[in-house]
Write a protein that holds these residues in place. Structure first.
Motif, PDB file in Angstrom:
ATOM      1  N   ASN A 213       0.852  -1.183   0.000  1.00  0.00           N
ATOM      2  CA  ASN A 213       0.000   0.000   0.000  1.00  0.00           C
ATOM      3  C   ASN A 213       0.889   1.235   0.000  1.00  0.00           C
ATOM      4  OD1 ASN A 213      -1.648   2.202   0.832  1.00  0.00           O
ATOM      5  ND2 ASN A 213      -3.062   0.794   1.841  1.00  0.00           N
ATOM      6  N   TRP A 214       0.735   2.073  -1.019  1.00  0.00           N
ATOM      7  CA  TRP A 214       1.577   3.272  -1.140  1.00  0.00           C
ATOM      8  C   TRP A 214       1.504   4.135   0.114  1.00  0.00           C
ATOM      9  CZ3 TRP A 214       5.253   5.325  -4.197  1.00  0.00           C
ATOM     10  CH2 TRP A 214       5.477   6.715  -4.133  1.00  0.00           C
ATOM     11  N   THR A 215       0.300   4.296   0.673  1.00  0.00           N
ATOM     12  CA  THR A 215       0.123   5.210   1.803  1.00  0.00           C
ATOM     13  C   THR A 215       0.716   4.675   3.108  1.00  0.00           C
ATOM     14  OG1 THR A 215      -2.070   4.322   2.364  1.00  0.00           O
ATOM     15  CG2 THR A 215      -1.985   6.113   0.763  1.00  0.00           C
ATOM     16  N   SER A 216       1.095   3.399   3.121  1.00  0.00           N
ATOM     17  CA  SER A 216       1.726   2.848   4.324  1.00  0.00           C
ATOM     18  C   SER A 216       3.188   3.273   4.452  1.00  0.00           C
ATOM     19  CB  SER A 216       1.641   1.315   4.305  1.00  0.00           C
ATOM     20  OG  SER A 216       0.304   0.883   4.377  1.00  0.00           O
ATOM     21  N   PRO A 254      -2.338   7.645  -5.950  1.00  0.00           N
ATOM     22  CA  PRO A 254      -3.362   8.572  -6.440  1.00  0.00           C
ATOM     23  C   PRO A 254      -3.853   8.157  -7.821  1.00  0.00           C
ATOM     24  CG  PRO A 254      -1.535   9.781  -5.469  1.00  0.00           C
ATOM     25  CD  PRO A 254      -1.103   8.348  -5.541  1.00  0.00           C
ATOM     26  N   ASP A 255      -5.184   8.197  -8.031  1.00  0.00           N
ATOM     27  CA  ASP A 255      -5.718   7.740  -9.315  1.00  0.00           C
ATOM     28  C   ASP A 255      -6.767   8.684  -9.887  1.00  0.00           C
ATOM     29  OD1 ASP A 255      -5.378   5.871 -11.346  1.00  0.00           O
ATOM     30  OD2 ASP A 255      -7.057   4.626 -10.681  1.00  0.00           O
ATOM     31  N   ALA A 260      -1.192  15.702 -10.089  1.00  0.00           N
ATOM     32  CA  ALA A 260      -0.688  14.951  -8.943  1.00  0.00           C
ATOM     33  C   ALA A 260      -0.508  13.482  -9.293  1.00  0.00           C
ATOM     34  CB  ALA A 260      -1.643  15.099  -7.748  1.00  0.00           C
ATOM     35  N   ARG A 261      -1.497  12.903  -9.963  1.00  0.00           N
ATOM     36  CA  ARG A 261      -1.370  11.500 -10.357  1.00  0.00           C
ATOM     37  C   ARG A 261      -0.186  11.308 -11.300  1.00  0.00           C
ATOM     38  NH1 ARG A 261      -6.075   8.325 -13.694  1.00  0.00           N
ATOM     39  NH2 ARG A 261      -5.337   9.680 -15.379  1.00  0.00           N
ATOM     40  N   ASN A 277      -0.308   0.912 -10.976  1.00  0.00           N
ATOM     41  CA  ASN A 277      -1.650   0.465 -10.595  1.00  0.00           C
ATOM     42  C   ASN A 277      -2.694   1.527 -10.967  1.00  0.00           C
ATOM     43  OD1 ASN A 277      -2.635  -1.804  -8.561  1.00  0.00           O
ATOM     44  ND2 ASN A 277      -3.823   0.020  -8.058  1.00  0.00           N
ATOM     45  N   THR A 278      -3.780   1.134 -11.666  1.00  0.00           N
ATOM     46  CA  THR A 278      -4.824   2.105 -11.980  1.00  0.00           C
ATOM     47  C   THR A 278      -6.161   1.422 -12.246  1.00  0.00           C
ATOM     48  OG1 THR A 278      -5.340   4.059 -13.329  1.00  0.00           O
ATOM     49  CG2 THR A 278      -4.536   2.116 -14.495  1.00  0.00           C
ATOM     50  N   ASP A 279      -7.234   2.214 -12.080  1.00  0.00           N
ATOM     51  CA  ASP A 279      -8.563   1.816 -12.545  1.00  0.00           C
ATOM     52  C   ASP A 279      -8.887   2.495 -13.870  1.00  0.00           C
ATOM     53  OD1 ASP A 279      -9.373   0.201 -10.283  1.00  0.00           O
ATOM     54  OD2 ASP A 279      -9.519   2.061  -9.146  1.00  0.00           O
ATOM     55  N   ASP A 280      -8.065   3.464 -14.272  1.00  0.00           N
ATOM     56  CA  ASP A 280      -8.289   4.272 -15.474  1.00  0.00           C
ATOM     57  C   ASP A 280      -7.434   3.721 -16.615  1.00  0.00           C
ATOM     58  OD1 ASP A 280      -8.605   6.206 -17.413  1.00  0.00           O
ATOM     59  OD2 ASP A 280      -7.831   7.870 -16.183  1.00  0.00           O
TER      60      ASP A 280
END
Length: 293
Positions: A213-216, A254-255, A260-261, A277-280
């Motif tokens: 997890n990036w935010t970790s 960020p996605d 920023a992304r 990693n992306t949903d887009d």
């Protein structure tokens, strides 16, 4: 164990029939760059479709954008492996076999041994186990053996045989126990930063991928300069993994489209992160092709 009602199962039959009927055309479109054709797709080695099954055409939309890694969450339900993020969304017609394993096998057959014809690379199928880790993996292992002609494999303590598709198991950590007990595996384990820091780390033949997890680990989300200490940490993680023959992926980056992304994506590429990693799908494809131009 999660179960489905009889009414839900019957209601899904129409959806299943429609999926089967569309499959041949959809496969052809994936190989030629979408519904309008236009030439074969050039694969993007770093493009990973997070929660891929939430797109209109699971797997096939990702392939039409050149993605070489897709993620499917699975639940063991009444002896079958169903694909969904949450239990409330489970649908008996949306199985791992129907959405991923069968289409990949057909694509490899059509592509004479490759998902992307003319490109000798292995597409990663990241399978995230959502419930009953050991039992789910045991059923998954049984199903994967049916696709052994297209799946990468490894003998315990021996070499890896790379084929057109490489299954990597993520999610519930308890799946590691039955995986390590297998003499011949058609799947590999998705490690964490703890595995990278272990005194006696598992070999890349078992853990080829390190995900986190990036935010970790990082507070920076693409706004303002990347703190030097965080950039150093990112490069150290990637360098350590690569020295052991392992790839790196971060989720929860960020996605939302915007500067920023793109700033985060550029730092990932600069550090050598292997899977972005992306949903887009369209957004990451455009970014990677522009960066490569």
């Amino acid at each position: 164990m999660v179960t489905l009602s009889r009414r839900h199962a019957v209601a899904a039959l129409g959806s299943l029939a429609a999926t089967v009927a569309l499959a041949p055309d959809a496969l052809a479109q994936a190989a030629t760059g979408g519904p309008h054709g236009g030439g074969r797709v050039r694969p993007l080695a770093r493009a990973h479709a997070h929660n891929d099954y939430e797109h209109e055409r699971p797997l096939l939309d990702a392939l039409s954008h050149g993605f070489t890694s897709v993620e499917a969450d699975i639940w063991l339900v009444d002896g079958e492996l169903l694909v969904a993020h949450d239990a409330v969304d489970l649908d008996p017609s949306r199985t791992l076999r129907s959405l991923y394993l069968d289409p990949l096998e057909r694509l490899v057959r059509r592509g004479h041994g490759s998902v992307y014809p003319g490109h000798e690379l292995s597409v990663q199928l990241l399978i995230d186990i959502k419930n009953t880790g050991e039992a789910t993996y045991q059923e998954l292992s049984r199903q994967l053996r049916r696709y052994r002609r297209v799946l990468s494999s490894a003998v315990a303590g021996g070499p890896v045989r790379t084929r057109a598709v490489t299954a990597v198991i993520s999610g519930e950590r308890s799946a590691r126990v039955p995986m390590e007990a297998e003499h011949l595996r058609y799947a590999f384990y998705d490690g964490r930063l703890d595995d990278l820091a272990a005194a006696e780390p598992a070999p890349a033949s078992f853990i080829p991928l390190i995900s986190s997890n990036w935010t970790s680990s990082f507070r920076w989300a693409g706004v303002g300069p990347f703190p030097a200490s965080e950039r150093e940490l990112l490069h150290r993680i990637v360098t350590t993994a690569h020295a052991r023959g392992q790839r790196v992926r971060f989720w929860a980056t960020p996605d939302v489209p915007g500067p920023a992304r793109e700033a985060v994506w550029r730092e990932l590429l600069a550090a050598g992160v292997d899977h972005v990693n992306t949903d887009d799908l369209a957004g990451l494809e455009a970014f990677l092709r522009a960066e490569d131009s």
